[in-house]
Structures are given as structure tokens and as C-alpha cells.
Design a protein around this motif. Structure first.
Motif, PDB file in Angstrom:
ATOM      1  N   LEU A  74      -5.717  -1.902  -8.853  1.00 59.58           N
ATOM      2  CA  LEU A  74      -4.331  -1.518  -9.093  1.00 59.58           C
ATOM      3  C   LEU A  74      -3.364  -2.528  -8.485  1.00 59.58           C
ATOM      4  O   LEU A  74      -2.406  -2.975  -9.134  1.00 59.58           O
ATOM      5  CB  LEU A  74      -4.064  -0.127  -8.511  1.00 59.58           C
ATOM      6  CG  LEU A  74      -2.602   0.347  -8.519  1.00 59.58           C
ATOM      7  CD1 LEU A  74      -2.109   0.534  -9.950  1.00 59.58           C
ATOM      8  CD2 LEU A  74      -2.448   1.633  -7.704  1.00 59.58           C
ATOM      9  N   PHE A  75      -3.615  -2.910  -7.220  1.00 66.34           N
ATOM     10  CA  PHE A  75      -2.715  -3.831  -6.539  1.00 66.34           C
ATOM     11  C   PHE A  75      -2.681  -5.196  -7.233  1.00 66.34           C
ATOM     12  O   PHE A  75      -1.638  -5.863  -7.262  1.00 66.34           O
ATOM     13  CB  PHE A  75      -3.125  -3.995  -5.078  1.00 66.34           C
ATOM     14  CG  PHE A  75      -2.963  -2.748  -4.242  1.00 66.34           C
ATOM     15  CD1 PHE A  75      -2.252  -1.658  -4.722  1.00 66.34           C
ATOM     16  CD2 PHE A  75      -3.522  -2.665  -2.971  1.00 66.34           C
ATOM     17  CE1 PHE A  75      -2.093  -0.502  -3.956  1.00 66.34           C
ATOM     18  CE2 PHE A  75      -3.365  -1.517  -2.198  1.00 66.34           C
ATOM     19  CZ  PHE A  75      -2.655  -0.434  -2.698  1.00 66.34           C
ATOM     20  N   ASN A 116     -10.507   1.083  -6.511  1.00 67.82           N
ATOM     21  CA  ASN A 116      -9.397   1.480  -7.379  1.00 67.82           C
ATOM     22  C   ASN A 116      -8.097   0.811  -6.937  1.00 67.82           C
ATOM     23  O   ASN A 116      -7.350   0.254  -7.745  1.00 67.82           O
ATOM     24  CB  ASN A 116      -9.215   2.998  -7.356  1.00 67.82           C
ATOM     25  CG  ASN A 116     -10.344   3.742  -8.029  1.00 67.82           C
ATOM     26  OD1 ASN A 116     -11.145   3.162  -8.759  1.00 67.82           O
ATOM     27  ND2 ASN A 116     -10.437   5.035  -7.765  1.00 67.82           N
ATOM     28  N   LYS A 117      -7.828   0.868  -5.625  1.00 65.75           N
ATOM     29  CA  LYS A 117      -6.591   0.273  -5.110  1.00 65.75           C
ATOM     30  C   LYS A 117      -6.595  -1.243  -5.273  1.00 65.75           C
ATOM     31  O   LYS A 117      -5.551  -1.841  -5.591  1.00 65.75           O
ATOM     32  CB  LYS A 117      -6.408   0.665  -3.640  1.00 65.75           C
ATOM     33  CG  LYS A 117      -6.051   2.131  -3.438  1.00 65.75           C
ATOM     34  CD  LYS A 117      -5.731   2.448  -1.999  1.00 65.75           C
ATOM     35  CE  LYS A 117      -6.976   2.457  -1.141  1.00 65.75           C
ATOM     36  NZ  LYS A 117      -6.691   2.950   0.237  1.00 65.75           N
ATOM     37  N   GLU A 118      -7.737  -1.851  -5.069  1.00 71.39           N
ATOM     38  CA  GLU A 118      -7.833  -3.303  -5.213  1.00 71.39           C
ATOM     39  C   GLU A 118      -7.463  -3.728  -6.631  1.00 71.39           C
ATOM     40  O   GLU A 118      -6.693  -4.689  -6.833  1.00 71.39           O
ATOM     41  CB  GLU A 118      -9.254  -3.748  -4.866  1.00 71.39           C
ATOM     42  CG  GLU A 118      -9.446  -5.240  -4.766  1.00 71.39           C
ATOM     43  CD  GLU A 118     -10.836  -5.582  -4.273  1.00 71.39           C
ATOM     44  OE1 GLU A 118     -10.951  -6.500  -3.434  1.00 71.39           O
ATOM     45  OE2 GLU A 118     -11.816  -4.945  -4.717  1.00 71.39           O
ATOM     46  N   GLY A 150       2.018   2.718  -3.538  1.00 67.84           N
ATOM     47  CA  GLY A 150       1.129   3.619  -4.269  1.00 67.84           C
ATOM     48  C   GLY A 150       1.312   5.070  -3.870  1.00 67.84           C
ATOM     49  O   GLY A 150       1.147   5.979  -4.687  1.00 67.84           O
ATOM     50  N   HIS A 151       1.651   5.294  -2.587  1.00 70.28           N
ATOM     51  CA  HIS A 151       1.860   6.661  -2.109  1.00 70.28           C
ATOM     52  C   HIS A 151       3.281   7.139  -2.383  1.00 70.28           C
ATOM     53  O   HIS A 151       3.512   8.330  -2.592  1.00 70.28           O
ATOM     54  CB  HIS A 151       1.558   6.735  -0.611  1.00 70.28           C
ATOM     55  CG  HIS A 151       0.120   6.478  -0.273  1.00 70.28           C
ATOM     56  ND1 HIS A 151      -0.863   7.428  -0.416  1.00 70.28           N
ATOM     57  CD2 HIS A 151      -0.505   5.356   0.171  1.00 70.28           C
ATOM     58  CE1 HIS A 151      -2.030   6.921  -0.054  1.00 70.28           C
ATOM     59  NE2 HIS A 151      -1.841   5.669   0.306  1.00 70.28           N
ATOM     60  N   ASP A 169     -11.266   2.406  -2.473  1.00 68.31           N
ATOM     61  CA  ASP A 169     -10.752   1.065  -2.207  1.00 68.31           C
ATOM     62  C   ASP A 169     -10.798   0.164  -3.437  1.00 68.31           C
ATOM     63  O   ASP A 169      -9.897  -0.647  -3.663  1.00 68.31           O
ATOM     64  CB  ASP A 169     -11.542   0.413  -1.067  1.00 68.31           C
ATOM     65  CG  ASP A 169     -11.315   1.105   0.256  1.00 68.31           C
ATOM     66  OD1 ASP A 169     -10.309   1.832   0.382  1.00 68.31           O
ATOM     67  OD2 ASP A 169     -12.142   0.926   1.171  1.00 68.31           O
ATOM     68  N   ALA A 204       0.824  -1.206   0.000  1.00 69.74           N
ATOM     69  CA  ALA A 204       0.000   0.000   0.000  1.00 69.74           C
ATOM     70  C   ALA A 204       0.858   1.255   0.000  1.00 69.74           C
ATOM     71  O   ALA A 204       0.493   2.280  -0.585  1.00 69.74           O
ATOM     72  CB  ALA A 204      -0.938  -0.001   1.196  1.00 69.74           C
ATOM     73  N   LEU A 245      -6.465   7.131  -5.154  1.00 67.87           N
ATOM     74  CA  LEU A 245      -6.095   6.224  -4.067  1.00 67.87           C
ATOM     75  C   LEU A 245      -7.064   6.250  -2.894  1.00 67.87           C
ATOM     76  O   LEU A 245      -6.967   5.415  -1.989  1.00 67.87           O
ATOM     77  CB  LEU A 245      -4.682   6.552  -3.571  1.00 67.87           C
ATOM     78  CG  LEU A 245      -3.543   6.258  -4.549  1.00 67.87           C
ATOM     79  CD1 LEU A 245      -2.205   6.693  -3.956  1.00 67.87           C
ATOM     80  CD2 LEU A 245      -3.493   4.784  -4.932  1.00 67.87           C
ATOM     81  N   TYR A 292      -9.299  -5.645   0.758  1.00 66.79           N
ATOM     82  CA  TYR A 292     -10.429  -4.776   1.107  1.00 66.79           C
ATOM     83  C   TYR A 292     -11.725  -5.582   1.124  1.00 66.79           C
ATOM     84  O   TYR A 292     -12.082  -6.234   0.153  1.00 66.79           O
ATOM     85  CB  TYR A 292     -10.533  -3.620   0.110  1.00 66.79           C
ATOM     86  CG  TYR A 292      -9.297  -2.758   0.094  1.00 66.79           C
ATOM     87  CD1 TYR A 292      -9.139  -1.730   1.009  1.00 66.79           C
ATOM     88  CD2 TYR A 292      -8.260  -3.021  -0.801  1.00 66.79           C
ATOM     89  CE1 TYR A 292      -7.984  -0.956   1.027  1.00 66.79           C
ATOM     90  CE2 TYR A 292      -7.103  -2.255  -0.792  1.00 66.79           C
ATOM     91  CZ  TYR A 292      -6.969  -1.227   0.126  1.00 66.79           C
ATOM     92  OH  TYR A 292      -5.820  -0.476   0.145  1.00 66.79           O
ATOM     93  N   TRP A 297       0.326  -6.781  -0.069  1.00 64.24           N
ATOM     94  CA  TRP A 297      -0.673  -5.788  -0.485  1.00 64.24           C
ATOM     95  C   TRP A 297      -1.891  -5.847   0.432  1.00 64.24           C
ATOM     96  O   TRP A 297      -2.319  -6.933   0.838  1.00 64.24           O
ATOM     97  CB  TRP A 297      -1.121  -6.036  -1.924  1.00 64.24           C
ATOM     98  CG  TRP A 297      -0.018  -6.121  -2.918  1.00 64.24           C
ATOM     99  CD1 TRP A 297       0.648  -7.259  -3.321  1.00 64.24           C
ATOM    100  CD2 TRP A 297       0.576  -5.044  -3.646  1.00 64.24           C
ATOM    101  NE1 TRP A 297       1.602  -6.950  -4.248  1.00 64.24           N
ATOM    102  CE2 TRP A 297       1.590  -5.594  -4.474  1.00 64.24           C
ATOM    103  CE3 TRP A 297       0.364  -3.666  -3.688  1.00 64.24           C
ATOM    104  CZ2 TRP A 297       2.371  -4.826  -5.327  1.00 64.24           C
ATOM    105  CZ3 TRP A 297       1.134  -2.894  -4.535  1.00 64.24           C
ATOM    106  CH2 TRP A 297       2.119  -3.466  -5.341  1.00 64.24           C
TER     107      TRP A 297
END
Length: 498
Positions: free
Chosen positions: A156-157, A152-154, A70-71, A150, A67, A147, A112, A109
Motif C-alpha cells: 500500500l505504501f 499489505n502495508k508495504e 493509513g490509520h 506488514d 504510517a 493494516l 518492513y 513511510w
């Protein structure tokens, strides 16, 4: 005046909260905000003299908090997510591989779930615009907003995890969860893993699964490791579990912490050596009790205050250790509650006191503290301890287990509010419910007879009664059987007149 006329002990009032959401632990109905990162410099200062050594030139294992990537890695000069992987993320990872020369690279990762505590925590951060994410879709211009979502991150990851396992480097073993299952790139001659195919769906947070990856790496011969993260929780867990990792053969562990100009290598092994096994084992419980993502901080009490209180209340160490371990039920033992009650009393500056409700009374009446600046009631504190025990023991305490059997938060200081979890602040009545007899008044116009609200409640009339002002026959709060007064029955929930 009312208390005096009705012979009530004012101490009783301080056994109850005066608000539905206790001001000592909540703000606007949510967990009271805090800065958990305040703990980082405190831990950095806890290093055994001369034990940190120089920065590592080579390590056996390099582990990432996915996580955080991504930042740490914003899209630059790329149009699609495929290019983001190739030109940004992979380049970033390969630079680290060149720097540390590991035989193994692990990436954990976040996962969610709609039915998780993380959903409650994330609601306060806002929600970004939902997007379809695939290798060929354009990278959004507002990366920070992207970001926040959730889903979106799921997506992406999942892409980044697949690419990492398949394309990162042919010279290192890559271990990463792709969704809720761990995948391993290959078994290299230098390093191997037992995690291939393991499920990890119940351990949503990457911070605890980083410990699982470290455990596996140590069991397969890793002697040195670097973990890269920006999360205080990762530092806490790394320090806490290092004695157990050391017993598996891991000799040195560094946390590559921070971003930009604030990056530094924190020698976890040196901190662990200074604290010793007991304080290392107690650290997750202390962190959860004084405020983390899933627990409140105490209003006006930062991590430094909590650390000082701990040093002055060493009996809390045993309690912190116990709540940092998986428990059979949410019924926290009376011994643990007593020790953590003492810790909180010390946190509020009353080390000679042993009863937190009495400490509330003293701080309010003798020290002129506001109701917002006194500790929670004992019952509210027990609910807080349950929330701390859930995250530190039921979640973090199982960090070395593959697909750990993490129970539902229900009963651990949490309750369901619709489709989301919400804190169970207390299990007792509020002050106006518990002390209802004190607040009852009447408005009798023709004597306070059998139908008088006060008399029916079994209490004498008080100065706040609308007409009689306690100048009536109801001085004992006992209704006479032969009295036939024409009293007017009032709503007992009416507040006292101004």
C-alpha cells in the motif's frame, strides 16, 4: 531456617531474579506493557509562558508520518486502491496543503524487514490476512485487519508514495521514500532538497526519518514547519532535535497531533524553549528507559512517575544524554549505570538508597512489597539500559544521518530466538541456580556419611532434609575421609520436602 543453618546472608538472594523473565520488566515473556502516550500531556505542559503564539496560517514545509495516514484515512465510498488514493488520500493531503500553503510536502513511510526488532513488537498486535495490493484490486472491507499485515502495508505504501510524488500537486515540492529510496518530485523555485536518491533502508521507522526530512528542509531555507503524526515518539524526537534544527534556521515547529476530536497543534519550539538544550538532548533516553515500543515499562510505574523521579534525580540527565547518542559498543559505562541505577531507585521511592539490590531487599523485607513490585536486579537493569541505549542512541541518535549505519541489536540487551529477536533479560543465574547450595537437601536413611548430598556439596544438613532434619553428624558440611556411612545419594536438584 535453611539460610540460618548455612550461614548465608539473605541480601544475597536479592542479587538474583526469582523468575526467568523478571516481573518488574516483563509480562508473559514479553516487554512489560505501558502507555507511552502518557508522556504527551506531560510535554504539552512544558511550554515557556507566552512562547507558543498563535496557530500557523502558512508554513514552509509540511511533513507526514506515512504510517499514520493509513490509520487517519479509512476508505470511504471507493472500490479500488486507485480510487482510495484519488478520492480519499489525495483529497486529505490537498486539504492540508490548502490550510497550511507549504512550498514543500514530505512523507516518510515505514519500512518492513523480517530481521528487525519491529517484528518482535508487532507479534503482540496480531497479523491480518495477506492480500495482493495493486491500483486495480478491491479495497478490503475490514481495513483494521488489513493494516495488521506488514506485507499489505508495504504494498500500500509503495502505491501511495509513487502517486504522491507524481500526482499530489504541481505547485509544491514532494519528497517521499518509495520503498528504501527517497524520491523528489521536482526542484521548485521556492524549495529544494538534497535527499533525492538517498537510501533509507536501515532506518525502518518513519519517526526518526521525519527528523532527517526536517533537517534537509531547514538546510534549504525552511523557517516554519508542521509535522503530522499520531505517534508519541515523533513528539519526543521533534522536541529533542529542535535545538539542532533551530541552529540550521528553523524558527518554529508544530506537531499536528491526534485524530478526530482529539486533534491539536503542539508547539514543539515552545516546549523546547522551556526544557532547555540539556533536557531536550536527554529526552529520548528518558523515554526509552521508562518504556517505548522497543523497551519495557517498569511494572506499576507510569510516565508521570518516571518524570517525577527524573526531576528528583537530576544526575540522571547526564546519563540520559549519553545513552541518547550513538555509542561505539554496548558496554555501557559504569558511571551511566550508577546514575540510572539511582534514577530507578528513586522511581521506586527509596531516594536515600544507592544500591538497587539493597533497595530490593528493603522494599521486600521492610516495606512488605511483593516480588512483582520491587525493581529489577542490577544485572537485569544493565540489560534494560542496553536496550534503551540501542533505540535512543543507535537508532534515534542517528536520525539526522542519511542511511545511518545502525548496528545489529545483538549484544544490546537482545538475542536471537529462532528467526526473531527476544529480550536478553539477564546475564546471571536465576536465584535457584545461584543459591543452589541453599536448596540442596538429602534423604539419607543410615547416617549422613560421605555420599550425603549435603556433605558432598560442602553444606551442613538442614531442617528440610528428608530424614535427618539436620539431626545428624553433618553439622559442618565437611566430608570426613574415613567416614563410611551408608548415606543414600540424592538428586541435588530435588526441592525441599513440604
Amino acid at each position: 531456617m535453611t539460610m540460618g543453618s548455612r550461614h548465608l546472608d539473605p541480601h544475597e538472594f536479592f542479587q538474583y531474579e526469582n523468575q526467568v523473565c523478571p516481573p518488574s520488566l516483563s509480562k508473559d515473556g514479553s516487554l512489560y506493557p505501558h502507555n507511552k502516550a502518557d508522556l504527551v500531556p506531560i510535554l504539552e505542559a512544558q511550554q515557556a509562558e507566552g512562547s507558543s503564539g498563535s496557530e500557523p496560517l502558512q508554513v514552509d514545509c509540511l511533513i507526514y508520518d506515512g504510517a499514520a495516514l493509513g490509520h487517519l484515512i479509512s476508505p470511504r465510498l471507493v472500490k479500488t486502491f486507485a480510487e482510495y488514493w484519488e478520492k480519499n488520500v489525495r483529497l486529505f493531503l490537498r486539504n492540508d496543503i490548502s490550510k497550511y500553503s507549504p512550498n514543500r510536502v514530505d512523507i516518510a513511510w515505514d519500512l518492513y524487514s523480517n530481521d528487525s526488532l519491529k517484528k518482535f513488537v508487532r507479534e503482540g498486535r496480531g497479523s491480518g490476512v495477506l492480500r495482493q495490493v495493486s491500483p486495480s484490486t478491491p479495497v478490503p472491507k475490514d481495513w483494521a485487519n488489513f493494516l495488521l499485515n506488514d506485507k499489505n502495508k508495504e504494498q500500500l505504501f509503495h502505491i501511495l508514495a509513487m502517486r504522491a510524488v507524481e500526482e499530489l500537486s504541481p505547485d509544491v515540492l514532494v519528497v517521499s521514500n518509495v520503498g528504501d529510496r527517497i524520491t523528489v518530485s521536482q526542484n521548485s523555485p521556492q524549495m529544494s532538497s538534497s535527499l533525492s536518491g538517498s537510501l533509507c533502508g536501515k532506518a525502518e521507522e518513519a519517526d526518526s526519518r521525519i527528523i532527517l526530512h526536517l533537517t534537509d528542509a531547514a538546510a534549504h531555507g525552511a523557517r516554519t514547519a508542521v509535522v503530522r503524526s499520531v505517534d508519541t515518539d515523533v513528539l519526543v524526537l521533534s522536541v529533542s532535535f529542535f535545538p539542532r534544527l533551530h541552529s540550521l534556521g528553523l524558527e518554529k515547529l508544530w506537531l499536528h497531533f491526534g485524530s478526530g476530536s482529539n486533534q491539536r497543534l503542539i508547539p514543539v519550539h515552545a516546549i523546547s524553549a522551556k526544557l532547555g538544550p540539556e533536557e531536550c538532548a536527554a529526552l529520548p533516553g528518558f523515554h526509552a528507559m521508562t518504556g517505548c515500543d522497543f523497551t519495557s515499562g517498569f511494572r506499576g510505574k507510569r510516565k508521570r512517575s518516571g518524570w517525577s523521579a527524573w526531576q528528583g534525580c537530576q544526575e540522571a540527565t547526564e546519563a540520559f544524554i549519553e545513552i541518547s547518542q550513538p555509542q561505539v559498543s554496548s558496554n555501557v559505562s559504569a558511571n551511566v549505570v550508577r546514575k540510572l541505577e539511582r534514577f530507578v531507585i528513586c522511581l521506586y521511592g527509596e531516594p536515600e538508597e544507592t544500591d538497587i539490590n539493597n533497595a530490593r531487599f528493603i522494599l521486600y523485607t521492610s516495606k512488605a512489597k511483593k516480588l512483582t513490585d520491587i525493581p529489577p536486579t542490577l544485572n537485569t537493569l544493565v540489560c534494560h539500559i542496553q536496550r534503551a541505549a540501542y533505540i535512543s542512541g543507535q537508532v534515534w541518535g542517528r536520525a539526522q544521518q542519511q542511511d545511518p549505519p545502525i548496528p545489529s541489536p545483538k549484544g544490546w540487551g537482545w538475542k536471537k530466538d529462532g528467526d526473531c529477536w527476544a529480550p536478553q533479560w539477564t546475564t546471571t543465574d536465576m536465584i535457584w541456580q545461584a543459591c543452589r547450595k541453599v536448596l540442596i537437601t538429602c534423604k539419607c536413611k543410615a547416617g549422613c556419611g560421605p555420599r550425603c548430598s549435603c556433605r558432598r556439596a560442602g553444606v551442613p544438613c538442614s531442617f528440610f532434609c528428608g530424614n535427618c532434619r539436620a539431626n545428624c553428624s553433618n553439622i559442618a558440611g565437611v566430608a570426613g575421609e574415613d567416614e563410611l556411612g551408608e548415606g543414600e545419594v540424592d538428586d541435588p536438584d530435588d526441592p525441599p520436602p513440604a
